[in-house]
Each structure stands twice: as structure tokens, then as C-alpha cells.
Design a protein around this motif. Sequence first.
Motif, short mmCIF file in Angstrom:
data_model
loop_
_atom_site.label_atom_id
_atom_site.label_comp_id
_atom_site.label_asym_id
_atom_site.label_seq_id
_atom_site.Cartn_x
_atom_site.Cartn_y
_atom_site.Cartn_z
N UNK A 32 0.83 -1.20 0.00
CA UNK A 32 0.00 0.00 0.00
C UNK A 32 0.87 1.26 0.00
N UNK A 33 1.94 1.20 0.76
CA UNK A 33 2.82 2.38 0.83
C UNK A 33 3.47 2.62 -0.53
N UNK A 34 3.98 1.54 -1.12
CA UNK A 34 4.61 1.65 -2.45
C UNK A 34 3.64 2.29 -3.44
N UNK A 35 2.42 1.81 -3.41
CA UNK A 35 1.44 2.29 -4.36
C UNK A 35 1.16 3.79 -4.16
N UNK A 36 1.04 4.23 -2.91
CA UNK A 36 0.75 5.67 -2.67
C UNK A 36 1.94 6.52 -3.10
N UNK A 37 3.14 6.06 -2.81
CA UNK A 37 4.32 6.85 -3.19
C UNK A 37 4.40 6.93 -4.72
N UNK A 38 4.13 5.80 -5.38
CA UNK A 38 4.18 5.81 -6.85
C UNK A 38 3.10 6.73 -7.43
N UNK A 39 2.01 6.88 -6.71
CA UNK A 39 0.96 7.80 -7.18
C UNK A 39 1.38 9.26 -7.01
N UNK A 40 2.06 9.54 -5.91
CA UNK A 40 2.40 10.95 -5.61
C UNK A 40 3.58 11.44 -6.46
N UNK A 41 4.57 10.59 -6.68
CA UNK A 41 5.80 11.04 -7.36
C UNK A 41 5.54 11.78 -8.68
N UNK A 42 4.67 11.23 -9.56
CA UNK A 42 4.50 11.94 -10.83
C UNK A 42 3.83 13.30 -10.68
N UNK A 43 3.23 13.54 -9.53
CA UNK A 43 2.53 14.82 -9.34
C UNK A 43 3.45 15.92 -8.83
N UNK A 44 4.71 15.59 -8.55
CA UNK A 44 5.57 16.55 -7.87
C UNK A 44 6.29 17.50 -8.82
N UNK A 45 6.13 17.25 -10.12
CA UNK A 45 6.73 18.19 -11.09
C UNK A 45 8.23 18.09 -11.20
N UNK A 46 8.74 16.92 -10.89
CA UNK A 46 10.20 16.72 -10.95
C UNK A 46 10.48 15.65 -11.99
N UNK A 47 11.47 15.87 -12.85
CA UNK A 47 11.79 14.83 -13.83
C UNK A 47 12.16 13.53 -13.11
N UNK A 48 11.73 12.44 -13.68
CA UNK A 48 11.91 11.15 -13.01
C UNK A 48 13.36 10.86 -12.65
N UNK A 49 14.27 11.28 -13.54
CA UNK A 49 15.68 10.93 -13.33
C UNK A 49 16.29 11.67 -12.14
N UNK A 50 15.54 12.62 -11.60
CA UNK A 50 16.12 13.35 -10.46
C UNK A 50 15.73 12.75 -9.11
N UNK A 51 14.89 11.74 -9.13
CA UNK A 51 14.55 11.07 -7.87
C UNK A 51 15.58 9.99 -7.55
N UNK A 52 15.96 9.91 -6.29
CA UNK A 52 16.83 8.81 -5.86
C UNK A 52 16.25 8.23 -4.57
N UNK A 53 16.04 6.94 -4.56
CA UNK A 53 15.60 6.25 -3.34
C UNK A 53 16.77 5.47 -2.77
N UNK A 54 17.06 5.74 -1.51
CA UNK A 54 18.19 5.08 -0.84
C UNK A 54 17.62 4.30 0.34
N UNK A 55 18.05 3.07 0.50
CA UNK A 55 17.53 2.27 1.60
C UNK A 55 18.64 1.50 2.28
N UNK A 56 18.29 0.89 3.38
CA UNK A 56 19.27 0.09 4.13
C UNK A 56 18.98 -1.38 3.94
N UNK A 57 18.69 -2.07 5.02
CA UNK A 57 18.39 -3.50 4.95
C UNK A 57 17.11 -3.77 5.74
#
Lengths: 338, 624
Positions: A32-57
Motif C-alpha cells: 500500500x505504501x509503495x502504491x501511494x508513493x508511486x501515485x504521488x511522485x509523478x505529481x511533484x513536477x520533478x523529472x523522473x531521473x532526479x529522484x533517488x531512493x536510498x535504503x538500508x536492509x
Amino acid sequence: MSAPGASEPKLGKKDFVSDQDVRWCPGCGDYAILSQVQKVLPELGIPRERFVFVSGIGCSSRFPYYVNTYGFHSIHGRAPAIATGLKASRPELSVWIVTGDGDALSIGGNHVIHLLRRNLDVNVLLFNNKIYGLTKGQYSPTSEVGKITKSTPIGSVDHPFDPIALALGAEASFVARSVDVETRHLQDIVRRAHEHRGTSFVEILQNCNVFNDGAFADVTEKATKADHTLVLEHGKPLVFGKDRDRGIRLRNFQPEVVQLGDGVTEADLLVHDETNPALAYLIARLGPPDFPTPIGVFTAVERPCYDAALGQQIASARAKNPPDLRALLNRGDTWTVS
Amino acid sequence: MADGVATLAKPIEERDAIVIRFAGDSGDGMQVTGMQFTTGSALAGNDLATLPDFPAEIRAPAGTLAGVSAFQLNFSSLPVFTPGDDLDVLVAMNPAALKTNVEDLKAGGILIVDKESFHEQNLKKAGYDHNPLTDGSLARYQLFQIDVTKLTTAALQDLGLSARSVFRCRNFFCLGVTSWLYHRPIEPAEQWIRDKFRKTPELVEANVRALHAGYHFSENAELFAVSYSVKPAVIPPGRYRNITGNTATALGFVAAAHKAKRPLFLGSYPITPASDVLHELSTLKQFDVYTFQAEDEIAGVGAALGAAFGGAIAITTTSGPGMNLKAETIGLALAVELPLVITDIQRAGPSTGMPTKTEQADLLMAMYGRHGEAPVPVLAAATPADCFTMAYEAVRIAVKYMTPVILLSDGFLANGAEPWPIPDPDTLPDVPVTFRTDPGGFFPYVRDEESLSRPWVIPGTPGLEHRIGGLEKEYLTGNVSYAPTNHEQMMRVRARKVAGIVREIPPTEVFGPADGELLLVGWGGTYGSIRQATSQLQAAGHRVAHVHLRHLNPLPADLESILGRYRRVLVPEINLGQLVRLLRAEYLVDAIGFNKVQGRPFKVAEIVARCLKLLNGEHGEVPS
């Protein structure tokens, strides 16, 4: 780099879905979280290549593999450190840290508090399921005392952290909480996290249906959630309940739940103010069993960002003293042998 | 000699080389004194090498043995490779400094002491039952007792300074004394004082006066019968400056990033003896240098790796304890194949060990200190100035091969200094950096045929969005893969990539005959001692050669054949036998270790003596 212009096709959710199969357990709150984030990202007016997701383990940290942006699945607890180096040197990127209660608060606790203190302009999505999922069911630093798990067969004796209170204590400039299944609320919070300049810390209550099912049932089940959730709104009194007939009042510096009516009106209640971290801390201490669980933005204050300040120092150093490698190498006392 | 004009007629004796050590309390300014004497010697045209030796305590209780700080300089008209074995001159500011240093002074050597500091309290603190100045125990030295405190006070009496401020000018009085004795110019020190204290003119005046007072005292007092001159050394033409290893390391990184036209990002946590690199780089922001003082060692290397992902020349600097903490991130860097330079400025371990003392015992950790098969190129600087070259080379290799690189320095190199022929920026090797922007045929792990390195694609590049991580990746696509044969293929290609760096290593320089009785093989900061020992043995007619390795992983391709051309191979190291193990394992050569772990460099004489034993047929211990 230009923002997507009129000629470019508008991005949609599908543009942020990677070609990798999502491998969380069926029924996991992470979907559910993934889906909401994927819905919001395109609305932010930022080119896709400028997003970076960093995670741990951890389970949550698989997140970057499923988002079709730049991504870095790093090592346990270290995402804030890696994101710090990236953002400090590339401030134009939109950097998101995806982490869990073990990753962020146990092994990576040190990095989290220092990230918040420095206030880098990044967003932290902390999926709190109060359990270690990927290692198959040990208690986490947010598990309650007495929790029976594989590593605590007769109950945990560890006192837990409250992520919100911890973030506030670490001087976070934006602190919020949402819930995996509250789709609209979660989208709003993700959007606000993005808009905030500085580190945005978002705790997302997330159900692990395999190892800790129903940990947040009070706030997610239809029958109980209205009575157990306090939705924070800036400038509004702290009211909750199915009939919106209860509120939080301060008495002798102690919060208490009061029934509206019988002489008690909304004017007697605490009014939420996102710009007041002291109030945020007080609200952060509310929760079961005596209080509803607050969700929403606890605090949002303006404070200088590390990345901007560092960039400014470099820019002014360059302006004052243009780089000259030859002069640098020849600095100090020199002598010539002929 | 004309009577009454002794000041003009004092004879001058010529010396080839002088080893001088200034020793005092850590608050006595001995490092400054040593550095200023060094600058004067460099400007006088001598070849030189220095060795500071200071306690870990910032200010141990005054007058105690633990608080002694010293600075040693070897200056010569001949090539200098080390700071020198035994001292020709010792300046001891108090009994503790005398006690901890006098054993290194040659018989007949010059011993200058501040007489007044040898009072009962200081003698007690240093553990002396009797005053060594009067009990005859220093009879084997030329003892010069000078009333440094009284003379300094007299010179500054009209300045109205506190007794404490006056006391702190004593070091410049001693610099004046020794500068006259060895014909060093004092103008550079005077200039240094003017710059240093420019905001407090009374301290400029006080220190300059103390310096001159010391100089004139030496010249005029009936104390020194002779003075000494050391002619300029024959040094290749060029422009020189004196440089410490840590400064050279910092400049090497800046130069490489500048040449690559990329920002330099340092993520670091303060640690002795590496912090000076952080200090130095933090002053160079105009070169697009980002310095990030992290919350811990792990964050330091993590932030650097994040910056590497973003396209910066990324480095981290630390010492042994920090290396332990960075190990996991180094493993991640090699799995995601991003360029990163990890500088380990080694100190005496294990654990906290002796932070301010030198050692070279992290080689095997650099080689193997990670879980899984995790090959990383390892380079080591040989001299303070060589730190520039090797820092530069580490960056060049990291970006060409998309790999973390470990650069080894050590406390001796970091704080030691030598004259450095300043390179012309235009003649430095290129450091080409290309970011891939073409989506055609792109996969995150598509490899260059020769170097086997993957493309560097930085976030912000349209159409090349991709994910990297520590999980095993599918060959080519980089997608997560647990396929058994894919894992082996990836392991082998990562190993082959690092092994292929051998093509970057120039032919090994052999100092001495191409074959013979004995080959000395060293690495890191032992260069000077081994080179000088080899020279001495060669001068005595022995067929001895020296090879100094600056590439430890991979090892040079021609090393095996070189090793085979000598009857014996001896490997001197400031550890209990690490390179010797690698050589024995790699080449099945019967190399012998020569090991010392006292927090100090080898003395030339120690190596010579060990070699002579070996040349006389005595074998030695092999690593246990």
C-alpha cells in the motif's frame, strides 16, 4: 536540467513502476505504501531521473528495486549516511530514504539522529511494523515491553523508542505520522514531506501480517479507528471520536481526554500548531492505552539545511579565491635549486 | 686566534650531516621550533627528513615523562632518506625531556639544556634522584647548560609581558641558539612569527626578540668554541617545498579531482594521525572540495560512497580503528562497483594501541579484512612526498576501474616531512572521467572489455534510471540474482577486474645489482631506512638490492622474476610479518621477515646489522 515541459508526456504512476517483481509477503502493508508513493511522485513536477531512493536492509529497504527511478539498496542502517553524501554534493536531486524500525532506530540510530540534526533536504519514510520481518520475527526497538517473539520467548524486557519523540528530540524540522492503509492521508503526508525544505521524517505505521499482524488494528480497523486516531490539523483543536465528541485538554501541564458538552467546548481544547515543537513533543507522547494515536504533521519548522549551507560555503570560497592548482602546490616556503 | 675577538674568530667545522632533536614539554613549542629549523635548513639547500614525536595527551601534566614532545631533523649535504638514527644534537628543555631522549644521543654529541628547569620539582617529576647536570652521568656528552629562562626574561623585560608569556618564548631563544650553531638563516622563522602573531604585536616583538637573543648569545658567549656548516646538497634542479605526508595526501586528492574536473568529497571522522587531511581539505573549498565531518567512521565512508554515486571523486580518511568500522561499506562499494578511495594512515594497534606512534600492521586487513571474496586494490606511499603521487594514483585507478581503492600511509609518513619537487600541474597524468548518458544498449553492469569496469551513470541522467545494491547482481543487467552460476561468474569477474590493474603498474625499480646475494623488499614508510641501509651495504661491497612496493594488490607482474634473482630475500616491516606472508604465499619464495614493533621507524643501523648477519650465513626467523 529542465522540468518536464508541455511537449513532454505527463508522467503517471506506471512510469514509477520498475520491471522487477515485488517480493513482499502477500498482504504486507508495504504494498500500500509503495502504491501511494508511486501515485504521488509523478505529481511533484520533478523529472523522473532526479529522484533517488536510498535504503538500508530489511523488508522496507527492498522498496527502491520497485520504483523506476535511481535507487541504492545499501547496507543495514547506513542509508542516511549514503543519502547525506549524495544530497550534500548533488543538492538538485530529490533524495528519499526508505527504512524500517530496526534499520533506522536500532543499527542505524546514530545516523538518523545526526541526519535530523543537520537537516539535509531529504525525506525519510520509516515503515514501523514493530518487528523484525526479514530475519523472521524478533522484537524491534519499537516493540512493546512484554512482547513475545522468537528472541523473547517469555516477553521482551526492552523499553521501546517512540520514533516521533526521538525525531523531535533530534531537532527534526518536519515530523509526521501516517498509516499504510490510510491512502489519502498517506499521499498528503508524502506530498508535504516532499514540499518541506529540510529533513522530513515520516513514520508510517505498517502492518506485518506474518510476524506482527494487527499491531495497529486499533487505528486501522473500521470499527475502532475513529475512536483511536487523533488526526492532527494545523490550527484546529485536538478533536477525535466517531462522533467527533472528544478532545485533548491540557490540565496542570498534563494532557487529558475530555468529553465535549456539559460545559466543555472546543475552545477548552489544545489547538494544534505545527510551528511549535514543544507542543509537538507533548502530542508525540499521546497514544494507547489512555489516548488515541495521533497521525498527521506534528511539526514543520524552517531551519537552514546542511546541503544548502555547505554549497554556499563552496560557492563563496570560489568567488573569493578562484581555484589555482599551481598556486596551491607552490604554497608556503619554496626554494629553487638550479 | 686573536685574543678578545673570539666572536669573530670562532672556527667553523664542516659536517656532511647533522641529526638534531628538540625535546621539551608538550607546551614548550618543540614542534614549532623543529619545523622552523627545518624550513631554515631547506632554504639553506640541505636535503632533509623530519620525524615529529609527540604524546597522545594534548597537555600531560607539565614536566612529566608522558608530556614530552620531540621533533627530530636530519639535514645533510648528501641525499637523506631518513630522519636519522642517533642524534648529533639534543636540545632538552627539562629533565623529563632529557630522560626520555638522552639515550639516543651519540657519545660526544652536543647536549643543550635549560639549566634552570632542572630544579627539584622537575627532577622529581622526571624520576631523577640526583641532578644529572651535576652528578657526572652526562660526562660522555658535550654538555651546554644555558640559562634559557633567565636570558629570555632579560631580553623581554621591558615588554611588560606576564611571566607565563615570557616562558613561552623560550623555544625561539633555543631556535636562535641552534640556528647560529649550524648557520641556519633565521629570517624565515622571523617571518613565520610575524604571520602567526599578527594580531598581537607584543607577541611578535617578544618572539622575534627571543630568537635574536638566542642567536646573539650563541655568537657572543664563551660557550661554543666552534660552529658547524653543512653545505647544500646536490639536489636535482627545480622548485621545492617541504611537505608532510598528510599535506601531500590532501594535495594529491585535490589535484586528481581538479584534473578529473569533478568535485572532491571527503567523508571523515577525526582520528589520529589522519585528521590533518580533513583539516587541510576543509580549507580548500574553492577547489570544489566538500568536507563532511561525519558522526562516526561508518557515516564518513557511507557519505563518501553516496557522493561517488552522485559523481564526485569520493574519499574517506582514517586510521586502523576506523578501518575496522568501514569494512562493511568498503564491501558494498566493491559490490556496487563505485569509485572510492579509503586512506588508512596506520598507527600502532591493536585496539587503541599507541595512537601517535607509527606502525604498518594494517596490510593484511587492507588485503583481506572484509567478508566474502572482496578484492580491493591496495596502494602504499613510500615517503611523505610520495603520498601526493599515490593519492593521485589511487583516484586514477578508482575511477578507471570503478572500484574502491585502499591507500596506506602511516603515522611516520603523515607527520614526517621532506623536500618535495613541486610538480607542474600540466604534466600530471590525466584522470579521465566519463559518465554514461547513452541509453542505447545500456545495462548497469555492462563492462568495458579491457578494464572490465562498469559504466558510471549518475542520478539525473534521463533514461538510464536504475537500481544498485549489495545483493548479488545478475551479470550485465544488475538485477538481483541468486542464481548459483551467476554468483560464481560475478565473483570471478570482480576478482579479474582487480587483478587486471596490474597493467597500470610500471616496471619495478630495482636499486642495486640485477642479481646478487640479498634483496631487501619493503613497502610503505620503511623506504628511507631500507634505501639508506642498502646504500651502505653496497658501499661496503655487498651485492644487495632494494625493491620498494607501492602496489600491494595487485603485486607488480615482474616481481616474481626479480625475487628469483637473489640468493636471499629479506622483508623489513614495522609489524610482525605481513608482506613477507603475502610474498611467501604468492611466489613460494623463502622470504625472511625482519620485524620491529616499537612505534618507531627502523634505524638504518638495525637493518644493516640484520643484513650482515644474513650475508654471513645466519638465517633468521620465518613468520610463525
